[in-house]
Design a protein around this motif. Sequence first.
Motif, PDB file in Angstrom:
ATOM      1  N   LYS A   1       0.829  -1.213   0.000  1.00  0.00           N
ATOM      2  CA  LYS A   1       0.000   0.000   0.000  1.00  0.00           C
ATOM      3  C   LYS A   1       0.858   1.255   0.000  1.00  0.00           C
ATOM      4  O   LYS A   1       2.067   1.194   0.215  1.00  0.00           O
ATOM      5  N   CYS A   2       0.208   2.387  -0.239  1.00  0.00           N
ATOM      6  CA  CYS A   2       0.910   3.675  -0.247  1.00  0.00           C
ATOM      7  C   CYS A   2       0.515   4.491   0.976  1.00  0.00           C
ATOM      8  O   CYS A   2      -0.609   4.392   1.462  1.00  0.00           O
ATOM      9  N   ILE A   3       1.460   5.301   1.444  1.00  0.00           N
ATOM     10  CA  ILE A   3       1.199   6.139   2.628  1.00  0.00           C
ATOM     11  C   ILE A   3       1.709   7.564   2.379  1.00  0.00           C
ATOM     12  O   ILE A   3       2.540   7.797   1.501  1.00  0.00           O
ATOM     13  N   GLY A   4       1.217   8.486   3.194  1.00  0.00           N
ATOM     14  CA  GLY A   4       1.767   9.835   3.218  1.00  0.00           C
ATOM     15  C   GLY A   4       2.921   9.857   4.214  1.00  0.00           C
ATOM     16  O   GLY A   4       2.753   9.465   5.369  1.00  0.00           O
ATOM     17  N   LEU A   5       4.090  10.269   3.732  1.00  0.00           N
ATOM     18  CA  LEU A   5       5.308  10.195   4.552  1.00  0.00           C
ATOM     19  C   LEU A   5       5.949  11.582   4.690  1.00  0.00           C
ATOM     20  O   LEU A   5       6.229  12.241   3.682  1.00  0.00           O
ATOM     21  N   PRO A   6       6.187  12.022   5.934  1.00  0.00           N
ATOM     22  CA  PRO A   6       6.834  13.331   6.080  1.00  0.00           C
ATOM     23  C   PRO A   6       8.309  13.271   5.689  1.00  0.00           C
ATOM     24  O   PRO A   6       8.999  12.295   6.004  1.00  0.00           O
TER      25      PRO A   6
ATOM     26  N   PHE B   1      -2.006  15.417  -9.188  1.00  0.00           N
ATOM     27  CA  PHE B   1      -1.318  16.138 -10.258  1.00  0.00           C
ATOM     28  C   PHE B   1      -1.869  17.560 -10.403  1.00  0.00           C
ATOM     29  O   PHE B   1      -3.084  17.770 -10.403  1.00  0.00           O
ATOM     30  N   GLY B   2      -0.953  18.522 -10.491  1.00  0.00           N
ATOM     31  CA  GLY B   2      -1.375  19.895 -10.736  1.00  0.00           C
ATOM     32  C   GLY B   2      -1.681  20.697  -9.478  1.00  0.00           C
ATOM     33  O   GLY B   2      -1.921  21.895  -9.548  1.00  0.00           O
ATOM     34  N   ARG B   3      -1.659  20.039  -8.331  1.00  0.00           N
ATOM     35  CA  ARG B   3      -1.914  20.754  -7.081  1.00  0.00           C
ATOM     36  C   ARG B   3      -0.596  21.075  -6.379  1.00  0.00           C
ATOM     37  O   ARG B   3       0.448  20.557  -6.758  1.00  0.00           O
ATOM     38  N   LEU B   4      -0.698  21.912  -5.363  1.00  0.00           N
ATOM     39  CA  LEU B   4       0.507  22.280  -4.616  1.00  0.00           C
ATOM     40  C   LEU B   4       1.053  21.087  -3.833  1.00  0.00           C
ATOM     41  O   LEU B   4       0.288  20.253  -3.351  1.00  0.00           O
ATOM     42  N   SER B   5       2.364  21.060  -3.654  1.00  0.00           N
ATOM     43  CA  SER B   5       2.962  20.013  -2.815  1.00  0.00           C
ATOM     44  C   SER B   5       2.542  20.236  -1.362  1.00  0.00           C
ATOM     45  O   SER B   5       2.537  21.358  -0.886  1.00  0.00           O
ATOM     46  N   PRO B   6       2.176  19.172  -0.657  1.00  0.00           N
ATOM     47  CA  PRO B   6       1.730  19.319   0.732  1.00  0.00           C
ATOM     48  C   PRO B   6       2.899  19.399   1.707  1.00  0.00           C
ATOM     49  O   PRO B   6       3.879  18.676   1.590  1.00  0.00           O
ATOM     50  N   THR B   7       2.758  20.271   2.683  1.00  0.00           N
ATOM     51  CA  THR B   7       3.813  20.408   3.689  1.00  0.00           C
ATOM     52  C   THR B   7       3.290  20.116   5.095  1.00  0.00           C
ATOM     53  O   THR B   7       3.982  20.332   6.071  1.00  0.00           O
ATOM     54  N   THR B   8       2.048  19.643   5.166  1.00  0.00           N
ATOM     55  CA  THR B   8       1.511  19.173   6.452  1.00  0.00           C
ATOM     56  C   THR B   8       0.751  17.871   6.205  1.00  0.00           C
ATOM     57  O   THR B   8       0.296  17.608   5.088  1.00  0.00           O
ATOM     58  N   ALA B   9       0.580  17.093   7.286  1.00  0.00           N
ATOM     59  CA  ALA B   9      -0.183  15.843   7.182  1.00  0.00           C
ATOM     60  C   ALA B   9      -1.633  16.149   6.822  1.00  0.00           C
ATOM     61  O   ALA B   9      -2.270  15.415   6.060  1.00  0.00           O
ATOM     62  N   LEU B  10      -2.139  17.260   7.344  1.00  0.00           N
ATOM     63  CA  LEU B  10      -3.521  17.653   7.069  1.00  0.00           C
ATOM     64  C   LEU B  10      -3.740  17.890   5.579  1.00  0.00           C
ATOM     65  O   LEU B  10      -4.764  17.486   5.013  1.00  0.00           O
ATOM     66  N   ALA B  11      -2.787  18.546   4.943  1.00  0.00           N
ATOM     67  CA  ALA B  11      -2.907  18.834   3.508  1.00  0.00           C
ATOM     68  C   ALA B  11      -2.907  17.532   2.706  1.00  0.00           C
ATOM     69  O   ALA B  11      -3.648  17.398   1.726  1.00  0.00           O
ATOM     70  N   VAL B  12      -2.083  16.573   3.117  1.00  0.00           N
ATOM     71  CA  VAL B  12      -2.062  15.276   2.428  1.00  0.00           C
ATOM     72  C   VAL B  12      -3.411  14.596   2.594  1.00  0.00           C
ATOM     73  O   VAL B  12      -4.028  14.126   1.630  1.00  0.00           O
ATOM     74  N   ASP B  13      -3.884  14.567   3.833  1.00  0.00           N
ATOM     75  CA  ASP B  13      -5.130  13.867   4.142  1.00  0.00           C
ATOM     76  C   ASP B  13      -6.316  14.485   3.409  1.00  0.00           C
ATOM     77  O   ASP B  13      -7.191  13.770   2.924  1.00  0.00           O
ATOM     78  N   ALA B  14      -6.312  15.801   3.303  1.00  0.00           N
ATOM     79  CA  ALA B  14      -7.431  16.475   2.636  1.00  0.00           C
ATOM     80  C   ALA B  14      -7.516  16.075   1.166  1.00  0.00           C
ATOM     81  O   ALA B  14      -8.599  15.897   0.619  1.00  0.00           O
ATOM     82  N   GLU B  15      -6.386  15.935   0.522  1.00  0.00           N
ATOM     83  CA  GLU B  15      -6.367  15.661  -0.925  1.00  0.00           C
ATOM     84  C   GLU B  15      -6.395  14.169  -1.242  1.00  0.00           C
ATOM     85  O   GLU B  15      -7.006  13.748  -2.214  1.00  0.00           O
ATOM     86  N   LEU B  16      -5.663  13.384  -0.474  1.00  0.00           N
ATOM     87  CA  LEU B  16      -5.466  11.970  -0.851  1.00  0.00           C
ATOM     88  C   LEU B  16      -5.938  10.970   0.197  1.00  0.00           C
ATOM     89  O   LEU B  16      -5.811   9.767   0.004  1.00  0.00           O
ATOM     90  N   GLY B  17      -6.459  11.511   1.325  1.00  0.00           N
ATOM     91  CA  GLY B  17      -6.802  10.654   2.468  1.00  0.00           C
ATOM     92  C   GLY B  17      -7.604   9.408   2.113  1.00  0.00           C
ATOM     93  O   GLY B  17      -7.380   8.335   2.673  1.00  0.00           O
ATOM     94  N   ASP B  18      -8.534   9.558   1.153  1.00  0.00           N
ATOM     95  CA  ASP B  18      -9.391   8.413   0.838  1.00  0.00           C
ATOM     96  C   ASP B  18      -8.731   7.415  -0.099  1.00  0.00           C
ATOM     97  O   ASP B  18      -9.293   6.374  -0.388  1.00  0.00           O
ATOM     98  N   ARG B  19      -7.526   7.725  -0.591  1.00  0.00           N
ATOM     99  CA  ARG B  19      -6.887   6.815  -1.551  1.00  0.00           C
ATOM    100  C   ARG B  19      -5.650   6.127  -0.996  1.00  0.00           C
ATOM    101  O   ARG B  19      -5.027   5.316  -1.668  1.00  0.00           O
ATOM    102  N   ILE B  20      -5.234   6.499   0.226  1.00  0.00           N
ATOM    103  CA  ILE B  20      -4.008   5.904   0.781  1.00  0.00           C
ATOM    104  C   ILE B  20      -4.297   5.279   2.145  1.00  0.00           C
ATOM    105  O   ILE B  20      -5.323   5.571   2.754  1.00  0.00           O
TER     106      ILE B  20
END
Length: 331
Positions: free
Chosen positions: A21-26, A141-160
């Motif tokens: 699986k894929c995860i959001g990693l700081p 794709f095309g969005r800003l790079s996330p610099t917080t866990a919240l930003a990752v979760d908001a955009e990709l939370g349901d896919r990772i």
Amino acid sequence: MIECANEEGIIHAVEALKSGKCIGLPTETVYGLAGNGLDPLAVARIFEIKQRPSFDPLILHVAEEYDLDRVVHSIPDSAHKLMQAFWPGPLTLVLPRQTTVPDLVTSGLETVALRCPRHPVAQEVLRRFDGPLAAPSANPFGRLSPTTALAVDAELGDRIALTLDGGPCEKGVESSILDCSSAQPRLLRPGALPLELLRDVMGEIVVPESNPVVAPGMLEHHYAPRTPLYVLSGTLDETGDLPGNTGLLAFGGNRLPGAAIVKELSQVGDLAEAAFHLFSYMRELDLSGVERIVAFEVPMDGLGRAINDRLKKASAGRVSWTGSAWSFVDR
Ligand code: TXA
Ligand code: MG
């Protein structure tokens, strides 16, 4: 789901990664969308989750004590020097790759981009995972790079599987990328490690005049099999036999009569599975001794755009059925 980067969270993250699986990693630059860098299916998922329109090569992230010989062919002196000075840190080095690295990671290039991040959470996950993690920035794709866990979760939370919260990223911009695969190091992407610091250690570094951020994935023709590959135009009902000794790269159960060899990207029309097979099947057909390869396009949604983009870049031209004969047109 956001998980605190404590013992329990890190255990969950490593379990998820080990199961593909894929995860959001700081990391200290931006949050990465991380997956097993040696598993083509996990890497295909990264492209799918990001909805990247084309297969750009990815960076492999490694732990400090990782044995680089497992993924790189050789390390020039210049790269040794840079690693000593700046690793762990926001510097990515492009080096000649080993064949263990999936083509999907490198977009079929003979080089691989490597980075040893300094963020303690990234290091801990990499150490326990005990292998390289492929990780582009964790944004669609095309969005800003996330610099917080919240930003990752908001955009990709349901896919990772989860996002590890390691606090806001220290750097906030991506790593600097330096190509060390030839004698003279070249800056491919200015980033979180300033050029001045790189020059202090390395002396001369070539900074390409025009657009220094050209990604190999953006070139018109950068992964082509030796055997000419033709992409099918138009929809087909009935056709005559393909000319003798033609290999077919099929998709979703579509067939043409007369093919010498058929490789099916995905029988059931699953685009992630198709992406997973794409480079290896092209390579297999290339080595099989056929005189030409004919490939179906896939639907233009999700990973389909990337697959069609790669097919186009790999192609010598297009082929169509005129109603009475096959017409091959070189580009
Ligand atoms: O800071 C970073 O580097 C972040 C964090 C997550 O580590 N990652 C990141 O990855 O920015 P990404 O996918 O956005 O950028 C990777 C870029 C590609 O677009 C390409 O330009 C370059 O790295 N790259 C990767 N492999 C390469 C190769 N073999 N040769 C040349 N360039 C390569
Ligand atoms: Mg990015």
